[in-house]
Design an enzyme around this catalytic site. Structure first.
Site, PDB file in Angstrom:
ATOM      1  NE  ARG A 168      36.510  47.521  33.730  1.00  0.00           N
ATOM      2  CZ  ARG A 168      36.069  47.055  32.527  1.00  0.00           C
ATOM      3  NH1 ARG A 168      34.881  46.633  32.396  1.00  0.00           N
ATOM      4  NH2 ARG A 168      36.780  47.143  31.502  1.00  0.00           N
TER       5      ARG A 168
ATOM      6  CE  LYS B 246      36.387  42.001  26.373  1.00  0.00           C
ATOM      7  NZ  LYS B 246      36.384  43.633  26.819  1.00  0.00           N
TER       8      LYS B 246
ATOM      9  CE1 TYR C 248       8.298  21.257  33.875  1.00  0.00           C
ATOM     10  CE2 TYR C 248       9.822  22.554  32.513  1.00  0.00           C
ATOM     11  CZ  TYR C 248       9.422  21.150  33.189  1.00  0.00           C
ATOM     12  OH  TYR C 248      10.095  20.147  33.006  1.00  0.00           O
TER      13      TYR C 248
ATOM     14  CG  MET D  31      17.671  22.142  31.496  1.00  0.00           C
ATOM     15  SD  MET D  31      18.087  20.820  32.498  1.00  0.00           S
ATOM     16  CE  MET D  31      17.451  21.379  34.219  1.00  0.00           C
TER      17      MET D  31
HETATM   18  C1  PLP Z   1      36.335  44.598  25.804  1.00  0.00           C
HETATM   19  C2  PLP Z   1      37.223  45.586  25.531  1.00  0.00           C
HETATM   20  C3  PLP Z   1      37.421  46.265  24.263  1.00  0.00           C
HETATM   21  C4  PLP Z   1      36.384  46.249  23.090  1.00  0.00           C
HETATM   22  O1  PLP Z   1      35.258  46.864  23.508  1.00  0.00           O
HETATM   23  P1  PLP Z   1      34.088  46.668  22.286  1.00  0.00           P
HETATM   24  O2  PLP Z   1      33.152  47.568  22.990  1.00  0.00           O
HETATM   25  O3  PLP Z   1      33.733  45.229  22.275  1.00  0.00           O
HETATM   26  O4  PLP Z   1      34.549  47.164  21.182  1.00  0.00           O
HETATM   27  C5  PLP Z   1      38.533  47.314  24.348  1.00  0.00           C
HETATM   28  N1  PLP Z   1      39.195  47.556  25.263  1.00  0.00           N
HETATM   29  C6  PLP Z   1      39.345  47.068  26.530  1.00  0.00           C
HETATM   30  C7  PLP Z   1      39.895  47.371  27.569  1.00  0.00           C
HETATM   31  C8  PLP Z   1      38.203  46.023  26.710  1.00  0.00           C
HETATM   32  O5  PLP Z   1      38.212  45.481  28.003  1.00  0.00           O
END
Ligand code: PLP
Length: 381
Positions: free
Chosen positions: A135, A36, A267, A315
């Site tokens: 969630r 993802k 800065y 920046m």
């Molecule tokens: C991102 C995610 C994972 C992977 O988790 P990691 O801690 O990166 O291994 C597994 N399941 C779901 C539902 C996720 O959103």
């Protein structure tokens, strides 16, 4: 997606990602590679193809749109959308590309079924249960009703059941993992008793490493594929030490000059030289996702030495103390992450100075222009 106005480069070690997958899959047996958010900043298409080369049969992305984009790669296995169908257009898109959507609301099941009926296809889904993350997902006590609904929808095939752990990477909160594990097992039993043939998956990277009793039929490692140790800084740190780093990030020195004792720099002049020193101005700043939280806290690598950030991250520029690097000069490479010596900086270390976790370091640093170190000779698991 990619920052186009700098000299920062994120170099991705594709072979290391494949090796990390093989390592995790050896433990779990049926890992879905979690890719993802553009493969945690490593680039979705390249990582998907590398994981396919390492034998991955299933990948998991966030949105349905991301899932559909995998059709343009050589990956031909199953694709899971962890965020599920959310937009009206997600339902037909998921059906057209045979995306396995996480579903944690009844409406999602009904609408996927409708889209599948219209397309004269089947919609494959994962039933997502909320066993303690609070969630997304159905509650465990809804399992029989969800089962009934699924069985009444002719074009829907529930092929997976999933849940997500809230505390798997925190050894001191292990009790909550076991509560979630027990609730999940209860849900799986109800669904199976009702006749569903379903692939159960619960583990993220941390749980895959620490809790073999919850491996079930599939596992969903993400951060471990990118070399991030989910147990960094905890009593279980050893468990994640088998992983290879997958991303290096570099920039260049723009100028080197002396700073006299008592002079301030950048800065606010927040850093003042305690002695006569030499500083290098490095071409990276918060516009390149190098966090301003690293002001006077972070470290970089020049040559084979770690050098501290002095003063505020600007920046597009940041100053480091190179008094101990005899030959630093304009044009030299500087590592913000990684490095080709024992001084190399890990994502977990950078995250600690930054005040975050390796996940955020990868997602943000990976938005810089990327270069890929490809090794086609990826060993199959
Ligand atoms: C991102 C995610 C994972 C992977 O988790 P990691 O801690 O990166 O291994 C597994 N399941 C779901 C539902 C996720 O959103």
């Amino acid at each position: 997606m990619s920052i186009g106005y700098n000299h920062v480069r994120a170099r991705i070690h594709v072979r290391a990602i494949a090796d990390n997958f093989l390592e995790m899959n050896r433990r779990g047996g049926n890992c879905y590679g979690v890719v993802k958010s553009d493969a945690y900043g490593h680039g979705l298409a390249v990582v998907a193809e590398a994981l396919a080369g390492a034998g991955a049969k299933t990948l998991a992305v966030g949105t349905v749109e991301e899932a559909a984009s995998l059709a343009n790669t050589t990956f031909t296995g199953r694709v899971v959308a962890l965020l599920g169908a959310q937009l009206p257009e997600d339902y037909p898109l998921a059906v057209a590309h045979d995306v396995i959507c996480f579903c944690g609301r009844r409406e999602q099941l009904r609408r996927l079924n409708e889209a599948a009926v219209l397309a004269r296809r089947k919609a494959r889904v994962s039933l997502k249960f909320d066993t303690g993350m609070r969630r997304l997902g159905f509650l465990p006590e809804e399992a029989s009703e969800v089962l009934e609904l699924v069985q009444s929808l002719p074009n829907l095939e529930a092929i997976m059941v999933s849940s997500h752990l809230a505390t798997a990477d925190e050894p001191e909160q292990e009790a909550h993992v076991h509560e979630q594990g027990a609730r999940f097992k209860g849900v799986v039993d109800v669904l199976r008793a009702g006749g569903l043939e379903i692939e159960a998956n619960l583990c993220n990277s941390a749980a895959l490493l620490a809790f073999p009793e919850y491996h079930f039929d599939g596992q969903r490692p993400g951060i471990s594929l990118y070399g991030g140790n989910p147990f960094y800084g905890t009593s279980r740190e050893e468990l994640g030490c088998c992983l290879r780093p997958t991303m290096e990030v570099t920039s260049r020195i723009y100028q080197v000059h002396d700073l006299k004792a008592g002079e301030g720099i950048n800065y606010g002049l927040t850093y003042r030289a305690e002695r006569d020193m030499r500083v290098a101005i490095v071409g990276v700043g918060y516009a390149d996702n190098y966090s301003r939280n690293l002001s006077s806290k972070g470290w970089m690598v020049v040559g084979d030495k770690r050098v501290p950030v002095v003063g505020r991250v600007c920046m597009q520029m940041t100053a480091v103390d190179v008094t101990d690097v005899a030959d630093a000069r304009a044009g030299d490479t500087v590592w913000l992450l990684g490095g080709n010596s024992p001084a190399a900086i890990s994502a977990c270390e950078l995250a600690e100075w930054w005040g975050t976790i390796s996940y955020e370091v990868y997602c943000l640093m990976g938005m810089n222009p990327r270069e890929y170190l490809l090794d086609r000779d990826i060993q199959r698991g």
